[in-house]
Scaffold this motif. Sequence first.
Motif, PDB file in Angstrom:
ATOM      1  N   LEU A  14       0.833  -1.204   0.000  1.00  0.00           N
ATOM      2  CA  LEU A  14       0.000   0.000   0.000  1.00  0.00           C
ATOM      3  C   LEU A  14       0.866   1.251   0.000  1.00  0.00           C
ATOM      4  O   LEU A  14       1.874   1.321   0.703  1.00  0.00           O
ATOM      5  N   THR A  15       0.468   2.239  -0.775  1.00  0.00           N
ATOM      6  CA  THR A  15       1.145   3.532  -0.700  1.00  0.00           C
ATOM      7  C   THR A  15       0.618   4.261   0.529  1.00  0.00           C
ATOM      8  O   THR A  15      -0.436   3.908   1.077  1.00  0.00           O
ATOM      9  N   ILE A  16       1.315   5.289   0.931  1.00  0.00           N
ATOM     10  CA  ILE A  16       0.860   6.087   2.068  1.00  0.00           C
ATOM     11  C   ILE A  16      -0.509   6.695   1.750  1.00  0.00           C
ATOM     12  O   ILE A  16      -1.401   6.724   2.603  1.00  0.00           O
ATOM     13  N   THR A  17      -0.691   7.156   0.533  1.00  0.00           N
ATOM     14  CA  THR A  17      -1.969   7.753   0.125  1.00  0.00           C
ATOM     15  C   THR A  17      -3.088   6.721   0.168  1.00  0.00           C
ATOM     16  O   THR A  17      -4.189   7.018   0.655  1.00  0.00           O
ATOM     17  N   GLU A  18      -2.841   5.504  -0.332  1.00  0.00           N
ATOM     18  CA  GLU A  18      -3.857   4.456  -0.283  1.00  0.00           C
ATOM     19  C   GLU A  18      -4.237   4.127   1.154  1.00  0.00           C
ATOM     20  O   GLU A  18      -5.416   4.022   1.486  1.00  0.00           O
ATOM     21  N   LEU A  19      -3.234   3.959   2.016  1.00  0.00           N
ATOM     22  CA  LEU A  19      -3.503   3.655   3.416  1.00  0.00           C
ATOM     23  C   LEU A  19      -4.332   4.765   4.055  1.00  0.00           C
ATOM     24  O   LEU A  19      -5.315   4.505   4.748  1.00  0.00           O
ATOM     25  N   TYR A  20      -3.975   6.007   3.785  1.00  0.00           N
ATOM     26  CA  TYR A  20      -4.721   7.135   4.334  1.00  0.00           C
ATOM     27  C   TYR A  20      -6.170   7.110   3.860  1.00  0.00           C
ATOM     28  O   TYR A  20      -7.107   7.261   4.654  1.00  0.00           O
ATOM     29  N   GLU A  21      -6.389   6.899   2.548  1.00  0.00           N
ATOM     30  CA  GLU A  21      -7.748   6.875   2.001  1.00  0.00           C
ATOM     31  C   GLU A  21      -8.565   5.714   2.559  1.00  0.00           C
ATOM     32  O   GLU A  21      -9.758   5.863   2.826  1.00  0.00           O
ATOM     33  N   VAL A  22      -7.932   4.544   2.737  1.00  0.00           N
ATOM     34  CA  VAL A  22      -8.629   3.389   3.305  1.00  0.00           C
ATOM     35  C   VAL A  22      -9.065   3.697   4.733  1.00  0.00           C
ATOM     36  O   VAL A  22     -10.222   3.481   5.106  1.00  0.00           O
ATOM     37  N   LEU A  23      -8.158   4.199   5.543  1.00  0.00           N
ATOM     38  CA  LEU A  23      -8.485   4.511   6.936  1.00  0.00           C
ATOM     39  C   LEU A  23      -9.522   5.627   7.016  1.00  0.00           C
ATOM     40  O   LEU A  23     -10.414   5.593   7.872  1.00  0.00           O
ATOM     41  N   ILE A  59     -10.492   5.959  -3.707  1.00  0.00           N
ATOM     42  CA  ILE A  59     -10.957   4.714  -3.105  1.00  0.00           C
ATOM     43  C   ILE A  59     -12.387   4.916  -2.607  1.00  0.00           C
ATOM     44  O   ILE A  59     -12.650   5.792  -1.774  1.00  0.00           O
ATOM     45  N   VAL A  60     -13.308   4.085  -3.141  1.00  0.00           N
ATOM     46  CA  VAL A  60     -14.716   4.197  -2.759  1.00  0.00           C
ATOM     47  C   VAL A  60     -15.273   2.883  -2.205  1.00  0.00           C
ATOM     48  O   VAL A  60     -16.393   2.845  -1.703  1.00  0.00           O
ATOM     49  N   ALA A  61     -14.492   1.796  -2.297  1.00  0.00           N
ATOM     50  CA  ALA A  61     -14.912   0.503  -1.771  1.00  0.00           C
ATOM     51  C   ALA A  61     -13.675  -0.240  -1.274  1.00  0.00           C
ATOM     52  O   ALA A  61     -12.576  -0.055  -1.803  1.00  0.00           O
ATOM     53  N   TYR A  62     -13.887  -1.099  -0.261  1.00  0.00           N
ATOM     54  CA  TYR A  62     -12.725  -1.734   0.372  1.00  0.00           C
ATOM     55  C   TYR A  62     -13.165  -2.945   1.188  1.00  0.00           C
ATOM     56  O   TYR A  62     -14.262  -2.967   1.745  1.00  0.00           O
ATOM     57  N   THR A  63     -12.303  -3.943   1.262  1.00  0.00           N
ATOM     58  CA  THR A  63     -12.394  -5.026   2.248  1.00  0.00           C
ATOM     59  C   THR A  63     -10.982  -5.415   2.659  1.00  0.00           C
ATOM     60  O   THR A  63     -10.015  -5.108   1.965  1.00  0.00           O
ATOM     61  N   ARG A  64     -10.900  -6.120   3.783  1.00  0.00           N
ATOM     62  CA  ARG A  64      -9.619  -6.735   4.133  1.00  0.00           C
ATOM     63  C   ARG A  64      -9.861  -8.220   4.337  1.00  0.00           C
ATOM     64  O   ARG A  64     -10.910  -8.643   4.811  1.00  0.00           O
ATOM     65  N   LEU A  65      -8.869  -9.016   3.952  1.00  0.00           N
ATOM     66  CA  LEU A  65      -8.972 -10.470   3.949  1.00  0.00           C
ATOM     67  C   LEU A  65      -7.918 -11.093   4.851  1.00  0.00           C
ATOM     68  O   LEU A  65      -6.798 -10.592   4.942  1.00  0.00           O
ATOM     69  N   PHE A  66      -8.307 -12.216   5.472  1.00  0.00           N
ATOM     70  CA  PHE A  66      -7.372 -12.966   6.301  1.00  0.00           C
ATOM     71  C   PHE A  66      -7.408 -14.433   5.912  1.00  0.00           C
ATOM     72  O   PHE A  66      -8.467 -14.974   5.583  1.00  0.00           O
ATOM     73  N   ASN A  67      -6.265 -15.069   5.986  1.00  0.00           N
ATOM     74  CA  ASN A  67      -6.167 -16.505   5.742  1.00  0.00           C
ATOM     75  C   ASN A  67      -6.703 -17.254   6.961  1.00  0.00           C
ATOM     76  O   ASN A  67      -6.981 -16.658   8.001  1.00  0.00           O
ATOM     77  N   THR A  68      -6.818 -18.559   6.822  1.00  0.00           N
ATOM     78  CA  THR A  68      -7.313 -19.399   7.915  1.00  0.00           C
ATOM     79  C   THR A  68      -6.465 -19.224   9.163  1.00  0.00           C
ATOM     80  O   THR A  68      -5.253 -19.024   9.093  1.00  0.00           O
ATOM     81  N   GLY A  69      -7.144 -19.276  10.312  1.00  0.00           N
ATOM     82  CA  GLY A  69      -6.432 -19.282  11.578  1.00  0.00           C
ATOM     83  C   GLY A  69      -5.982 -17.937  12.090  1.00  0.00           C
ATOM     84  O   GLY A  69      -5.483 -17.832  13.206  1.00  0.00           O
ATOM     85  N   TYR A  70      -6.148 -16.882  11.294  1.00  0.00           N
ATOM     86  CA  TYR A  70      -5.711 -15.589  11.812  1.00  0.00           C
ATOM     87  C   TYR A  70      -6.849 -14.865  12.528  1.00  0.00           C
ATOM     88  O   TYR A  70      -6.705 -14.421  13.657  1.00  0.00           O
ATOM     89  N   TYR A  71      -7.969 -14.742  11.861  1.00  0.00           N
ATOM     90  CA  TYR A  71      -9.116 -14.058  12.459  1.00  0.00           C
ATOM     91  C   TYR A  71     -10.131 -15.087  12.943  1.00  0.00           C
ATOM     92  O   TYR A  71     -10.621 -15.014  14.057  1.00  0.00           O
ATOM     93  N   PHE A  72     -10.467 -16.038  12.062  1.00  0.00           N
ATOM     94  CA  PHE A  72     -11.320 -17.184  12.377  1.00  0.00           C
ATOM     95  C   PHE A  72     -10.555 -18.434  11.969  1.00  0.00           C
ATOM     96  O   PHE A  72      -9.484 -18.345  11.372  1.00  0.00           O
ATOM     97  N   ASP A  73     -11.123 -19.608  12.261  1.00  0.00           N
ATOM     98  CA  ASP A  73     -10.521 -20.851  11.775  1.00  0.00           C
ATOM     99  C   ASP A  73     -10.561 -20.891  10.243  1.00  0.00           C
ATOM    100  O   ASP A  73      -9.703 -21.491   9.610  1.00  0.00           O
ATOM    101  N   GLU A  74     -11.567 -20.232   9.672  1.00  0.00           N
ATOM    102  CA  GLU A  74     -11.721 -20.164   8.226  1.00  0.00           C
ATOM    103  C   GLU A  74     -11.099 -18.865   7.705  1.00  0.00           C
ATOM    104  O   GLU A  74     -10.850 -17.936   8.467  1.00  0.00           O
TER     105      GLU A  74
END
Length: 149
Positions: A14-23, A59-74
């Motif tokens: 992520l660029t600093i600008t992207e991170l700022y816009e996401v947050l 940036i007008v839409a966003y999600t964050r993703l996690f692999n198994t075992g990090y946030y949930f078992d899935e």
Amino acid sequence: METLHIYTKTFNELTITELYEVLQLRSEVFVVEQDCVYQDIDGKDQKALHVIGTKNGKIVAYTRLFNTGYYFDEASIGRVVVAKNERKFGYGHDIIKASITAIEKNYKQTVIKISAQQYLIKFYQSHGFKQIGEGYLEDGIPHIAMLLK
């Protein structure tokens, strides 16, 4: 209707600008619009894949993703957000489809768990998610666990 340009990056890409816009977008919707005081910057972004949707370079839409075992078992999708003035274009559907594809591609997973705001149950059901368990409060907002198999 203008097409949403969607791409996926790791935290370090992520660029600093992207991170700022996401947050900024997450804060606009989850903290201000939903009037919910909570710790959005939770130390988990560094471990996530970030799915970003842009329109006219913003940036007008966003999600964050996690692999198994990090946030949930899935594997999981979280922080699903679309800017308020962009919701009428179906970008929520676009970003969820892209997020499911990114989990399959990057994590080789097909089972995905989410903690959905209850008013969005039908939205997630339209993407194949099924309600599991009982509803609960998360940061004072009614949620339900949902699973895509």
